[in-house]
Design a protein around this motif. Structure first.
Motif, PDB file in Angstrom:
ATOM      1  N   VAL A   5       0.816  -1.217   0.000  1.00 25.76           N
ATOM      2  CA  VAL A   5       0.000   0.000   0.000  1.00 25.76           C
ATOM      3  C   VAL A   5       0.851   1.268   0.000  1.00 25.76           C
ATOM      4  O   VAL A   5       0.375   2.345  -0.383  1.00 25.76           O
ATOM      5  N   ILE A   6       2.099   1.166   0.385  1.00 26.13           N
ATOM      6  CA  ILE A   6       2.935   2.356   0.599  1.00 26.13           C
ATOM      7  C   ILE A   6       3.020   3.271  -0.634  1.00 26.13           C
ATOM      8  O   ILE A   6       2.906   4.498  -0.503  1.00 26.13           O
ATOM      9  N   PRO A   7       3.179   2.747  -1.849  1.00 25.78           N
ATOM     10  CA  PRO A   7       3.246   3.645  -3.013  1.00 25.78           C
ATOM     11  C   PRO A   7       1.971   4.454  -3.258  1.00 25.78           C
ATOM     12  O   PRO A   7       2.010   5.456  -3.986  1.00 25.78           O
ATOM     13  N   TYR A   8       0.853   4.053  -2.662  1.00 23.09           N
ATOM     14  CA  TYR A   8      -0.414   4.759  -2.851  1.00 23.09           C
ATOM     15  C   TYR A   8      -0.594   5.904  -1.844  1.00 23.09           C
ATOM     16  O   TYR A   8      -1.570   6.645  -1.922  1.00 23.09           O
ATOM     17  N   LEU A   9       0.340   6.029  -0.916  1.00 21.79           N
ATOM     18  CA  LEU A   9       0.237   7.038   0.135  1.00 21.79           C
ATOM     19  C   LEU A   9       1.098   8.245  -0.189  1.00 21.79           C
ATOM     20  O   LEU A   9       2.094   8.145  -0.904  1.00 21.79           O
ATOM     21  N   ASP A  10       0.714   9.400   0.355  1.00 19.98           N
ATOM     22  CA  ASP A  10       1.466  10.633   0.104  1.00 19.98           C
ATOM     23  C   ASP A  10       2.640  10.785   1.067  1.00 19.98           C
ATOM     24  O   ASP A  10       3.714  11.242   0.675  1.00 19.98           O
ATOM     25  N   THR A  11       2.415  10.401   2.327  1.00 23.27           N
ATOM     26  CA  THR A  11       3.474  10.501   3.323  1.00 23.27           C
ATOM     27  C   THR A  11       3.368   9.342   4.324  1.00 23.27           C
ATOM     28  O   THR A  11       2.309   8.721   4.457  1.00 23.27           O
ATOM     29  N   LEU A  12       4.478   9.091   4.995  1.00 25.31           N
ATOM     30  CA  LEU A  12       4.511   8.127   6.095  1.00 25.31           C
ATOM     31  C   LEU A  12       4.973   8.853   7.343  1.00 25.31           C
ATOM     32  O   LEU A  12       5.843   9.723   7.270  1.00 25.31           O
ATOM     33  N   ASP A  13       4.414   8.494   8.500  1.00 28.74           N
ATOM     34  CA  ASP A  13       4.964   9.060   9.721  1.00 28.74           C
ATOM     35  C   ASP A  13       6.303   8.371   9.993  1.00 28.74           C
ATOM     36  O   ASP A  13       6.657   7.372   9.356  1.00 28.74           O
ATOM     37  N   ALA A  14       7.069   8.906  10.936  1.00 29.93           N
ATOM     38  CA  ALA A  14       8.448   8.464  11.138  1.00 29.93           C
ATOM     39  C   ALA A  14       8.542   6.982  11.498  1.00 29.93           C
ATOM     40  O   ALA A  14       9.432   6.269  11.016  1.00 29.93           O
ATOM     41  N   VAL A  15       7.604   6.496  12.322  1.00 28.13           N
ATOM     42  CA  VAL A  15       7.643   5.091  12.751  1.00 28.13           C
ATOM     43  C   VAL A  15       7.340   4.163  11.582  1.00 28.13           C
ATOM     44  O   VAL A  15       8.051   3.176  11.357  1.00 28.13           O
ATOM     45  N   ALA A  16       6.303   4.457  10.822  1.00 33.18           N
ATOM     46  CA  ALA A  16       5.953   3.629   9.662  1.00 33.18           C
ATOM     47  C   ALA A  16       7.090   3.619   8.640  1.00 33.18           C
ATOM     48  O   ALA A  16       7.381   2.594   8.021  1.00 33.18           O
TER      49      ALA A  16
END
Length: 242
Positions: free
Chosen positions: A66-77
């Protein structure tokens, strides 16, 4: 009505849908929780256009995909490299979080004893990454066990009496033993387990897996993934509403 849901594949069982539906009913919240059961992650492109969706949980097999579909990740993720919570921001962007590590850490702490210095993580999927992150924070060294190990991992065939004695915490991050295939279990030498071992199974259905039963027979402390799921679900709700 605000919509929340679970993204995954073949998720008819869905702890999350039952948990949040009960929560919304008990707290009289005008919200709905549904399963987004996708055979391929590409279908997410259409779903995320629904402006009533405010958040999603993510389960197997999409915690990494799913990560490529997201705009940002928080630091832990970002550090873990896996996402199990998506927040739909007011500006239309999607932010990925990981609450699995929190749920695992807080549910594991009461089970720890002084003999536990090292852990075996069975499986190398998205869930195992959060477990590894949590163990690092707890200062417990870990080694992955895989059916197809790389140079830093162990094969199930490598597991012997010395290794089992050395690694007092064993965490099942594989789906082996999940209902309805309840007789399945990770292929480890259970005969070397003892009272100082802790066997933690991320599976919650059945309540006591074969992996857990075999550990209990040897005097080990056992736990399933239900407490972890409740804790990560509440953390998800906190993230969606912060």
């Amino acid at each position: 009505m605000n919509i929340y849901g679970l993204l995954g594949r073949d998720i008819g069982y869905s702890f999350s849908r039952n948990y949040f539906s009960d929560k919304f009913r008990k707290e009289n919240l005008d919200c709905q929780y549904q399963n987004f059961d996708l055979q391929k992650i590409d279908a997410l492109k259409t779903i995320i256009q629904n402006t009533n969706i405010k958040g999603m949980n993510v389960t197997i097999p999409y915690k990494e995909e799913v990560i490529p579909y997201l705009d940002t990740l928080d630091a832990v993720a970002q550090e873990i490299g896996a996402v199990n919570v998506i927040k739909f921001e007011n500006n239309g962007t999607l932010t990925g979080y990981n609450s699995d590590y929190y749920g695992f850490t807080e549910s594991l702490k009461p089970l720890l004893n002084d003999a536990i210095k090292k852990a075996l993580i069975l499986g190398t999927g998205g869930a195992s990454k959060a477990i590894a992150f949590a163990l690092t924070k707890l200062k417990i060294k870990y080694t992955f066990v895989s059916r197809n190990p790389d140079f830093e991992e162990l094969s199930y065939n490598n597991l012997d009496e010395d290794i089992i004695n050395d690694f007092k915490l064993i965490i099942n991050c594989t789906p082996l033993g999940t209902h309805p295939n309840v007789e399945n279990h990770p292929d480890i030498p259970y005969e070397y387990l003892g009272e100082h071992h802790v066997l933690y199974d991320l599976i919650y259905n059945p309540e006591e897996t074969t992996f857990m039963k075999k550990g209990k027979e040897k005097g080990a402390t056992i736990a399933n993934g239900l407490k972890m799921l409740v804790l990560q679900a509440e953390k998800s709700w906190e993230i969606w509403n912060q």
